[in-house]
Design a protein around this motif. Structure first.
Motif: not given
Lengths: 311, 311
Positions: A21-44
């Motif tokens: 469930x979306x409510x349980x989905x989370x990103x580790x606090x030490x992941x660069x995807x969060x910590x440095x926003x090293x991430x790309x995305x798209x939306x449909x």
């Protein structure tokens, strides 16, 4: 499966091989995807059980991943199955579907550099309506030109989708301070750039224009440019001076989460009696009638996706 | 409590009122703190059970929060207790301590705008060594000047710490492609800006300089400027042309997670026989001998913090 009977009616997420469930989905606090926003995305966008331009979004997602040097294990075909599964598990027929690729962390013993991290994919489907603002939808958006300048292309490639949104967020506070809904940011040369998540179209003295560079090459933007061609209305893709925006007869936004969205005011000035002008109305109505006819639509295979998710 | 007996030797985190092992700390995938990187942060170094310039870091953290319009419920005093608790619970005596403030999500029924979100604090303490690269420490860093231009101040305020790092990350890939360790980004006027997480000092023809604007006002940078004053060495805080960096006799970085870190090479050119030069050595040694003497040190109250965390 209908939306009413869905086990996770508020949405389903996928993180690196697992659905939840979306409510349980989370990103580790030490992941660069969060910590440095090293991430790309798209939306449909999904409307009435159909993806809009799914292959184009997947293609752009891959282009963004390549631009930022992400190499997840998932192929484009895998990603498509993941998105279908998020939709099937959520049961949503009108949905906002996001896909991200995160840098991750280096495996044990690897050098401490993003080139060595194990990249991974996340995705989620949530109800379409949850990202719209009914009050703004009803009275049409009030826009302001922000003082904050859009991050230039030589710093961050705006055609590769990223969360480096501090400029756009500051712009949104400027809009809020001025009792408006959305900011429009300018480029360094004072031509129009874009707003948070949307491209801008300007109608001024019967000329229709949209910025040519330094902006996201929105897939809804591209669709609108195609529509103008079909309608026989010339559209100018070129630098748009801020004066043209400020003096516009009509302005509308194009955005995956909303389609064609006419604005009512710019910097406090009322356009078209506070209602969408004739060209905005025409492109808005044409956009949605085409969508209803199945234009660029890929039906979500709810049954097949559920089977794949269960396997 | 010693590091060996710590229940969570790899670190302790705090998220919005709750303590947990770092490995369990995660940010909701739909939180604007992740999705749009709407977050600010600070980092403080702990060495031998003592924080370095804790009050200065807390003060800067609050200034960053104000700049980006974050209003968490925690006071500065609360935040200090939280950091001490993360350290006490982890048992770490040499630690890298991070504090973030995230935008969060709007409460039910609120308007969909960052101004209405409930902001909250996270923090974590992890072993100091985990963020250093022993091989690079031993041979000293190789730097390159990146093609990617630092995000300008008119787009994002560099003095307010943020994770809009796409430019710095691209620079790190440029460094990697050129077999170097770290990039240095230039400002739009081709003067030296900064690298990922560090400020730059240049020694050229007996002149010592560091960039004056468009960079993070690093607390380690400030400490080094103070040290040069104490040592009677004139330091010039001014625009530093890239030619001065490329032709430097010595270069060193200042960074909270590492202190004073001399570099050995710039764009492939070896400086000072691949070893720290005399001025870099002097400021490095002075920095660490001062630290050993308790300079700007706030001892971690391990016992009191454990009591507070348990309450």
């Amino acid at each position: 499966m209908t939306q009413a009977s869905a086990p996770t009616a508020t949405g389903t997420a996928y993180i690196d091989g697992r659905y939840m469930p979306v409510a349980e989905a989370a990103i580790p606090i030490t992941d660069w995807g969060y910590h440095c926003s090293d991430v790309t995305y798209d939306v449909v966008g999904v409307w009435q059980g159909k993806n809009f331009r799914l292959d184009d979004h997947i293609r752009r997602f891959r282009a963004s991943m390549n631009a930022f040097r992400f190499q997840p294990r998932e192929t484009d075909e895998n990603i498509k199955v993941i998105l279908h599964c998020c939709l099937a598990l959520s049961g949503l027929r009108d949905a906002y579907v996001a896909m991200d690729c995160l840098r991750g962390r280096p495996p044990a013993g690897a050098r401490y550099h993003p080139a060595y991290d194990r990249n991974y994919i996340t995705a989620f489907a949530v109800p379409w309506i949850s990202l719209l603002q009914p009050d703004v939808m009803a009275r049409r958006a009030h826009l302001v030109v922000a003082e904050t300048v859009r991050i230039p292309s030589k710093s961050v490639d705006p055609t590769a989708k990223n969360f480096d949104w501090a400029d756009l967020t500051q712009g949104q506070f400027e809009a809020h301070d001025r009792s408006a809904d959305f900011c429009v940011l300018l480029a360094e040369d004072s031509t129009v750039a874009e707003g948070p998540g949307f491209n801008i179209f300007v109608v001024s003295d019967r000329r229709i224009s949209t910025p040519v560079s330094g902006v996201l090459e929105g897939i809804t933007r591209r669709s609108v440019i195609e529509l103008f061609g079909d309608l026989g209305l010339p559209i100018e893709v070129r630098p748009v001076p801020v004066a043209e925006l400020r003096g516009a007869d009509e302005i509308f936004r194009s955005i995956a989460a909303g389609g064609v969205m006419p604005a009512a005011r710019i910097d406090g000035r009322i356009m078209s009696n506070d209602r969408p002008g004739p060209i905005s109305r025409q492109v808005h109505d044409t956009f949605w009638s085409r969508r209803a006819e199945g234009w660029h639509a890929t039906p979500v295979d709810y049954a097949a996706a559920e089977t794949a998710a269960a396997s």
